[in-house]
Design an enzyme around this catalytic site. Structure first.
Site, PDB file in Angstrom:
ATOM      1  N   HIS A 226       0.853  -1.197   0.000  1.00  0.00           N
ATOM      2  CA  HIS A 226       0.000   0.000   0.000  1.00  0.00           C
ATOM      3  C   HIS A 226       0.882   1.237   0.000  1.00  0.00           C
ATOM      4  CE1 HIS A 226       1.148  -0.474   4.218  1.00  0.00           C
ATOM      5  NE2 HIS A 226       0.953   0.835   4.354  1.00  0.00           N
ATOM      6  N   ASP A 228       0.850   5.203   1.799  1.00  0.00           N
ATOM      7  CA  ASP A 228       0.177   5.897   2.903  1.00  0.00           C
ATOM      8  C   ASP A 228      -0.556   7.116   2.343  1.00  0.00           C
ATOM      9  OD1 ASP A 228       1.239   4.015   4.603  1.00  0.00           O
ATOM     10  OD2 ASP A 228       2.897   5.295   5.291  1.00  0.00           O
ATOM     11  N   HIS A 283       4.830   0.099  -0.054  1.00  0.00           N
ATOM     12  CA  HIS A 283       5.556  -0.687   0.957  1.00  0.00           C
ATOM     13  C   HIS A 283       4.652  -1.754   1.546  1.00  0.00           C
ATOM     14  CE1 HIS A 283       3.663   2.742   2.962  1.00  0.00           C
ATOM     15  NE2 HIS A 283       3.648   2.055   4.085  1.00  0.00           N
ATOM     16  N   ARG A 293       6.941  -9.033  16.147  1.00  0.00           N
ATOM     17  CA  ARG A 293       7.397  -7.693  15.761  1.00  0.00           C
ATOM     18  C   ARG A 293       6.307  -6.665  16.042  1.00  0.00           C
ATOM     19  NH1 ARG A 293       7.008  -4.884  10.650  1.00  0.00           N
ATOM     20  NH2 ARG A 293       8.648  -3.297  10.551  1.00  0.00           N
TER      21      ARG A 293
HETATM   22  O1  LIG Z   1       5.027  -2.253  10.240  1.00  0.00           O
HETATM   23  C1  LIG Z   1       5.585  -1.800   9.257  1.00  0.00           C
HETATM   24  O2  LIG Z   1       6.779  -1.957   9.039  1.00  0.00           O
HETATM   25  C2  LIG Z   1       4.795  -1.020   8.229  1.00  0.00           C
HETATM   26  C3  LIG Z   1       3.597  -0.299   8.798  1.00  0.00           C
HETATM   27  C4  LIG Z   1       2.851   0.513   7.782  1.00  0.00           C
HETATM   28  O3  LIG Z   1       3.211   0.579   6.633  1.00  0.00           O
HETATM   29  C5  LIG Z   1       1.627   1.261   8.159  1.00  0.00           C
HETATM   30  O4  LIG Z   1       1.192   1.178   9.337  1.00  0.00           O
HETATM   31  O5  LIG Z   1       1.074   1.956   7.274  1.00  0.00           O
HETATM   32 FE   LIG Z   2       2.157   2.168   5.555  1.00  0.00          FE
END
Ligand SMILES: O=C(O)CCC(=O)C(=O)O
Ligand SMILES: [Fe+2]
Length: 348
Positions: A226, A228, A283, A293
């Site tokens: 996605h 942001d 990403h 994690r």
């Molecule tokens: O947890 C991650 O590394 C990515 C999180 C992410 O892309 C988001 O919360 O929009």
């Molecule tokens: Fe993100």
């Protein structure tokens, strides 16, 4: 009945503690798998590395511009946010997600909302569910925290509010550097970004993410690809590999965790205001079978009612506007409907 069940699944994560094999609902098809790519989990020597930028250095402006143009992301160091606060934020994040499911469900996110506990908000756009859970905070989390910990919520609230304050200040600074790197000043060029009484008016969301240990990580997805919706996002990805960014010509590249560094993502709105100079980075997050994690993402944007359009000084006869003006609230609605096609849909 069936569609109700599906909606339900999209909102509420699995009780990961009680699952020993990957259910079919979470098993992704081979074409979408993280492991279709040699970059999964390890750093591959043949891949370029996401730039790491010390924003205290005089050369930072050029490096920031280059990273935003070529990657749409970079890691920032020497930003002044204390390491002790990184540790406390991670501690409180883990404390929240390690609560029993019944307790987390007390603060379940409502379908139309962004705050509270639930599955990734992007879940409805994918045929399979993700191996993750999240908790959204805007401003004070006290209402929800009181339900999670009737007696002991003060520390959680204090740490999350402090983290948001630090992230907001740092976003103000990084956005200033990004604009300056394009020869712009925020006072003249980006009106919503003018401090009033020393404070920039913004609308921000802090998203805590949790990716439990996964029994079959090669067939699962933590957070699907996605971009942001924000202007910029500051991500603390902790010290466990999982974040990957997509780079043209290189494919998926793992972002190596660096203690005390933050990942800066260019968001969709920044791609619009920079008239396409800076790109909103695609990403995703992959999962593993050894360590739980957690990450925290701080999404930074203007107040909902602000109209966003390519900045005047970046538009001329050689560089016509690439995007139509759009109010952030309206853009969010578009994104909720057509997701990764949203940017294309406001393109002129
Ligand atoms: O947890 C991650 O590394 C990515 C999180 C992410 O892309 C988001 O919360 O929009
Ligand atoms: Fe993100």
């Amino acid at each position: 009945m069936k569609s109700q069940t599906q909606t339900f699944n999209h909102l509420l994560p699995l009780d990961f503690d009680n699952v020993s094999t990957l259910p079919d609902s979470h098993a992704w098809s081979t074409t979408a798998l993280p492991s279709d790519d040699p970059c999964h989990c390890t750093i591959d020597d043949r891949k370029p590395l996401l730039p790491v930028i010390d924003i205290g250095e005089p050369g930072a402006y050029d490096l920031v511009r280059h990273a935003c143009e070529k990657w749409g992301a970079f890691q920032v160091i020497n930003h002044g946010v204390p390491l002790s606060l990184f540790r406390e934020t991670e501690f409180q994040t883990r404390r929240l997600f390690s609560l029993p499911m019944e307790r987390k469900l007390l603060v379940a996110r409502q379908p139309s909302e962004t705050i509270g506990y639930g599955s990734a908000r992007i879940s409805p756009f994918f045929p399979k569910l993700m191996w993750s859970e999240g908790f959204g905070i805007m401003g004070s989390p006290v209402e929800h925290a009181r339900q999670l910990w009737p007696q002991e919520h003060a520390k959680f609230c204090e740490v999350m509010e402090q983290w948001q304050a630090e992230m907001k200040t740092l976003c103000d600074k990084i956005l200033g550097i990004m604009l300056a790197s394009l020869g712009l000043t925020h006072e003249e060029d980006m009106q919503w970004f003018q401090p009033i009484n020393g404070c920039v008016r913004t609308q921000c969301l802090l998203q805590l993410n949790s990716y439990p240990v996964c029994p079959d990580p090669d067939r699962a997805m933590g957070l699907a690809p996605h971009t942001d919706t924000s202007v910029i996002t500051l991500l603390n990805q902790g010290n466990i590999n999982g974040l990957q960014v997509y780079k043209d010509g290189a494919g998926w590249v793992s972002v190596e965790p660096i203690e005390g560094a933050l990942v800066v993502n260019v968001g969709d709105l920044m791609q619009i205001v920079s008239n396409g100079r800076f790109k909103s980075v695609l990403h995703r997050a992959v999962v593993n079978n050894a360590r739980h994690r957690v990450s925290t993402a701080f999404f930074y944007g203007p107040p909902w009612d602000v109209e966003v359009s390519p900045l005047r000084k970046l538009v001329d006869s050689d560089h016509p506007p690439l995007y139509r003006p759009v109010i952030w609230k309206e853009y969010l609605e578009i994104k909720k409907k057509i997701f990764n096609e949203a940017l294309e849909s406001v393109r002129l």
